[in-house]
Design a protein around this motif. Structure first.
Motif, PDB file in Angstrom:
ATOM      1  N   GLU A 145     -72.468 -26.297 -33.239  1.00 52.46           N
ATOM      2  CA  GLU A 145     -71.260 -26.524 -34.048  1.00 52.46           C
ATOM      3  C   GLU A 145     -70.354 -25.297 -34.016  1.00 52.46           C
ATOM      4  O   GLU A 145     -69.133 -25.424 -33.870  1.00 52.46           O
ATOM      5  CB  GLU A 145     -71.643 -26.856 -35.496  1.00 52.46           C
ATOM      6  CG  GLU A 145     -72.176 -28.266 -35.650  1.00 52.46           C
ATOM      7  CD  GLU A 145     -72.479 -28.594 -37.101  1.00 52.46           C
ATOM      8  OE1 GLU A 145     -73.511 -28.118 -37.621  1.00 52.46           O
ATOM      9  OE2 GLU A 145     -71.678 -29.304 -37.724  1.00 52.46           O
ATOM     10  N   ILE A 146     -70.961 -24.126 -34.134  1.00 55.43           N
ATOM     11  CA  ILE A 146     -70.159 -22.887 -34.103  1.00 55.43           C
ATOM     12  C   ILE A 146     -69.515 -22.744 -32.720  1.00 55.43           C
ATOM     13  O   ILE A 146     -68.322 -22.472 -32.598  1.00 55.43           O
ATOM     14  CB  ILE A 146     -71.038 -21.664 -34.453  1.00 55.43           C
ATOM     15  CG1 ILE A 146     -71.422 -21.721 -35.930  1.00 55.43           C
ATOM     16  CG2 ILE A 146     -70.312 -20.342 -34.135  1.00 55.43           C
ATOM     17  CD1 ILE A 146     -72.563 -20.801 -36.326  1.00 55.43           C
ATOM     18  N   GLU A 189     -64.033 -28.530 -42.790  1.00 55.77           N
ATOM     19  CA  GLU A 189     -64.857 -27.381 -43.215  1.00 55.77           C
ATOM     20  C   GLU A 189     -64.021 -26.215 -43.749  1.00 55.77           C
ATOM     21  O   GLU A 189     -64.496 -25.447 -44.570  1.00 55.77           O
ATOM     22  CB  GLU A 189     -65.716 -26.891 -42.042  1.00 55.77           C
ATOM     23  CG  GLU A 189     -66.860 -27.827 -41.664  1.00 55.77           C
ATOM     24  CD  GLU A 189     -68.016 -27.818 -42.669  1.00 55.77           C
ATOM     25  OE1 GLU A 189     -68.416 -26.736 -43.123  1.00 55.77           O
ATOM     26  OE2 GLU A 189     -68.509 -28.913 -42.993  1.00 55.77           O
ATOM     27  N   ILE A 190     -62.764 -26.079 -43.288  1.00 53.43           N
ATOM     28  CA  ILE A 190     -61.963 -24.936 -43.753  1.00 53.43           C
ATOM     29  C   ILE A 190     -61.671 -25.026 -45.248  1.00 53.43           C
ATOM     30  O   ILE A 190     -61.277 -24.047 -45.862  1.00 53.43           O
ATOM     31  CB  ILE A 190     -60.617 -24.763 -42.984  1.00 53.43           C
ATOM     32  CG1 ILE A 190     -59.801 -26.045 -43.013  1.00 53.43           C
ATOM     33  CG2 ILE A 190     -60.827 -24.251 -41.577  1.00 53.43           C
ATOM     34  CD1 ILE A 190     -58.324 -25.784 -42.707  1.00 53.43           C
ATOM     35  N   LYS A 210     -72.260 -21.108 -42.689  1.00 54.72           N
ATOM     36  CA  LYS A 210     -72.116 -22.337 -43.479  1.00 54.72           C
ATOM     37  C   LYS A 210     -73.010 -22.291 -44.709  1.00 54.72           C
ATOM     38  O   LYS A 210     -74.162 -21.856 -44.628  1.00 54.72           O
ATOM     39  CB  LYS A 210     -72.544 -23.550 -42.620  1.00 54.72           C
ATOM     40  CG  LYS A 210     -71.487 -23.999 -41.624  1.00 54.72           C
ATOM     41  CD  LYS A 210     -71.958 -25.244 -40.870  1.00 54.72           C
ATOM     42  CE  LYS A 210     -71.928 -26.485 -41.758  1.00 54.72           C
ATOM     43  NZ  LYS A 210     -72.207 -27.722 -40.997  1.00 54.72           N
ATOM     44  N   SER A 223     -77.030 -16.595 -31.954  1.00 55.97           N
ATOM     45  CA  SER A 223     -76.505 -17.293 -33.122  1.00 55.97           C
ATOM     46  C   SER A 223     -77.648 -17.902 -33.952  1.00 55.97           C
ATOM     47  O   SER A 223     -77.638 -17.843 -35.187  1.00 55.97           O
ATOM     48  CB  SER A 223     -75.533 -18.357 -32.622  1.00 55.97           C
ATOM     49  OG  SER A 223     -75.140 -19.196 -33.626  1.00 55.97           O
ATOM     50  N   THR A 280     -68.671 -24.958 -30.621  1.00 50.45           N
ATOM     51  CA  THR A 280     -67.620 -25.952 -30.343  1.00 50.45           C
ATOM     52  C   THR A 280     -66.540 -25.934 -31.429  1.00 50.45           C
ATOM     53  O   THR A 280     -65.723 -26.859 -31.507  1.00 50.45           O
ATOM     54  CB  THR A 280     -68.204 -27.379 -30.265  1.00 50.45           C
ATOM     55  OG1 THR A 280     -68.826 -27.691 -31.517  1.00 50.45           O
ATOM     56  CG2 THR A 280     -69.212 -27.522 -29.143  1.00 50.45           C
ATOM     57  N   ASN A 281     -66.587 -24.898 -32.256  1.00 52.66           N
ATOM     58  CA  ASN A 281     -65.609 -24.800 -33.336  1.00 52.66           C
ATOM     59  C   ASN A 281     -65.568 -26.085 -34.178  1.00 52.66           C
ATOM     60  O   ASN A 281     -64.510 -26.556 -34.580  1.00 52.66           O
ATOM     61  CB  ASN A 281     -64.221 -24.486 -32.750  1.00 52.66           C
ATOM     62  CG  ASN A 281     -63.377 -23.740 -33.743  1.00 52.66           C
ATOM     63  OD1 ASN A 281     -63.897 -23.288 -34.764  1.00 52.66           O
ATOM     64  ND2 ASN A 281     -62.090 -23.635 -33.474  1.00 52.66           N
ATOM     65  N   PHE A 282     -66.753 -26.654 -34.385  1.00 55.30           N
ATOM     66  CA  PHE A 282     -66.941 -27.847 -35.226  1.00 55.30           C
ATOM     67  C   PHE A 282     -66.226 -29.085 -34.679  1.00 55.30           C
ATOM     68  O   PHE A 282     -65.985 -30.027 -35.421  1.00 55.30           O
ATOM     69  CB  PHE A 282     -66.526 -27.566 -36.679  1.00 55.30           C
ATOM     70  CG  PHE A 282     -67.384 -26.500 -37.306  1.00 55.30           C
ATOM     71  CD1 PHE A 282     -68.635 -26.812 -37.814  1.00 55.30           C
ATOM     72  CD2 PHE A 282     -66.976 -25.181 -37.334  1.00 55.30           C
ATOM     73  CE1 PHE A 282     -69.454 -25.825 -38.354  1.00 55.30           C
ATOM     74  CE2 PHE A 282     -67.788 -24.189 -37.868  1.00 55.30           C
ATOM     75  CZ  PHE A 282     -69.026 -24.512 -38.376  1.00 55.30           C
ATOM     76  N   THR A 283     -65.914 -29.086 -33.375  1.00 59.07           N
ATOM     77  CA  THR A 283     -65.311 -30.298 -32.812  1.00 59.07           C
ATOM     78  C   THR A 283     -66.386 -31.342 -32.492  1.00 59.07           C
ATOM     79  O   THR A 283     -66.089 -32.529 -32.415  1.00 59.07           O
ATOM     80  CB  THR A 283     -64.507 -29.997 -31.528  1.00 59.07           C
ATOM     81  OG1 THR A 283     -65.353 -29.285 -30.634  1.00 59.07           O
ATOM     82  CG2 THR A 283     -63.253 -29.188 -31.826  1.00 59.07           C
TER      83      THR A 283
END
Ligand code: GLY
Length: 344
Positions: A236-237, A69-70, A147, A300, A239-242
């Motif tokens: 997702e936010i 995503e980065i 996103k 969120s 879990t930092n997208f993990t």
């Protein structure tokens, strides 16, 4: 090629075919406008090279973008535009996205803005891309605030869901696809699990194509495609997208089922049907992260770009999925309690 299925996305003069099956990528050449001289292939390192179709007599340039995503940023789009320019790509040429959702979103957006718009086609190489991201013309990139907050509707001219790609997919990519696939069971209210995979993909594509044809710009029905996504984005936010997107969507679907039950929209038996599909059919082992902060998630979700005047959810009912506005905080909390109580 007789086992290639075709689904048409009907959007008047922007209608296009979606080809589904092994080797579907080879169907694209016949769809290319005769004015095209150069193909700008946008792909990623992990995508098998054999999934990039060959086009006789056309100059092909390949541009590789980063994974994760980065890299889904305006900077990547600018780098692509500059590289296209150096390679002499013109308005009458064609962009070809070959990859998963990140690739097709970025390739599609770059095609929408480079020279104020040129044609784009996609070879979807992930299950999620095949049944969702590559179809329907939503393109875009992320900004730190959220996103896909910058983007455009830019329909492709053709899409290939090449099932050769599924042979090399990892577990994480499969889970992402299954989470989205589960969603179509609830949108269509049909048991898709009896269909062989190729037909199931085609059925999901058809469901999405019908929704896009009826509401291209998401002024109503298209929002149903976001079933499970309101909480999924918050997870997702958090879990930092993990957590894989599809697993987050599955948690979101189960949460939405509990919320619908808390609000008296569906009975407990229908909640169980959600578990039967998510766990029983797709074997997605969903649980909220151990340290998940429900209050932060509610905040969120309120910021989610899909929120209208207040918190909006796609929720089930006896008449199927509906878009529901103005959800009460106490119902959101109760649904979190119900979800956690099923997780032991
Ligand atoms: N992925 C949801 C949509 O295309 O509307």
């Amino acid at each position: 090629m007789s086992d290639i299925q075709t689904v048409q996305v009907n959007l008047e003069d922007r209608s296009y075919p979606v080809f589904i099956g092994r080797g579907a990528r080879h169907e694209l050449a016949a769809q290319i406008n005769p004015s095209v001289r150069r193909i700008a292939v946008v792909t990623q390192d992990g995508v098998p090279a054999q999934l990039i179709p060959e086009f006789a007599d056309l100059e092909t340039h390949t541009f590789v973008i980063g994974d994760g995503e980065i890299h889904k940023t305006l900077e990547t789009v600018q780098t692509l535009c500059r590289s296209f320019s150096e390679a002499g790509i013109t308005r009458s040429d064609l962009v070809l996205g070959v990859g998963g959702g990140l690739v097709t979103d970025v390739a599609g957006f770059t095609a929408a803005v480079y020279h104020r718009g040129l044609g784009v086609m996609h070879v979807a190489t992930t299950l999620l891309g095949m049944i969702d991201a590559a179809i329907g013309g939503k393109t875009g990139v992320n900004i730190p605030e959220g996103k896909n907050l910058i983007g455009a509707y830019w329909q492709p001219q053709a899409v290939a869901c090449d099932m050769d790609a599924l042979l090399s997919l990892g577990e994480r990519d499969l889970q992402c696809g299954y989470g989205e696939m589960a969603k179509y069971h609830f949108i269509s209210r049909q048991d898709l699990s009896l269909l062989p995979l190729g037909q199931r993909i085609a059925r999901c594509v058809q469901i999405k194509a019908d929704i896009v044809a009826s509401d291209e710009r998401e002024s109503g029905q298209r929002a149903l495609l976001n079933y499970g996504h309101t909480l999924a984005h918050a997870v997702e936010i958090a879990t930092n997208f993990t957590m894989p997107h599809g697993v987050a969507v599955s948690v979101g679907i189960l949460y939405a089922a509990h919320l619908a039950q808390v609000m008296g929209r569906i009975p407990e038996t229908r909640v169980q049907e959600h578990y039967d599909i998510v766990h029983g059919i797709y074997n997605l082992q969903t649980a909220l992260p151990a340290d998940f902060d429900s209050a932060a998630a509610i905040t969120s979700m309120r910021r989610d770009k899909k929120a209208l005047s207040s918190l909006t959810f796609v929720l089930d009912s006896k008449d199927g999925l509906q878009i529901v506005d103005g959800i009460l905080e106490q119902d959101l909390k109760q649904a979190f309690d119900a979800l956690r109580s099923r997780q032991g």
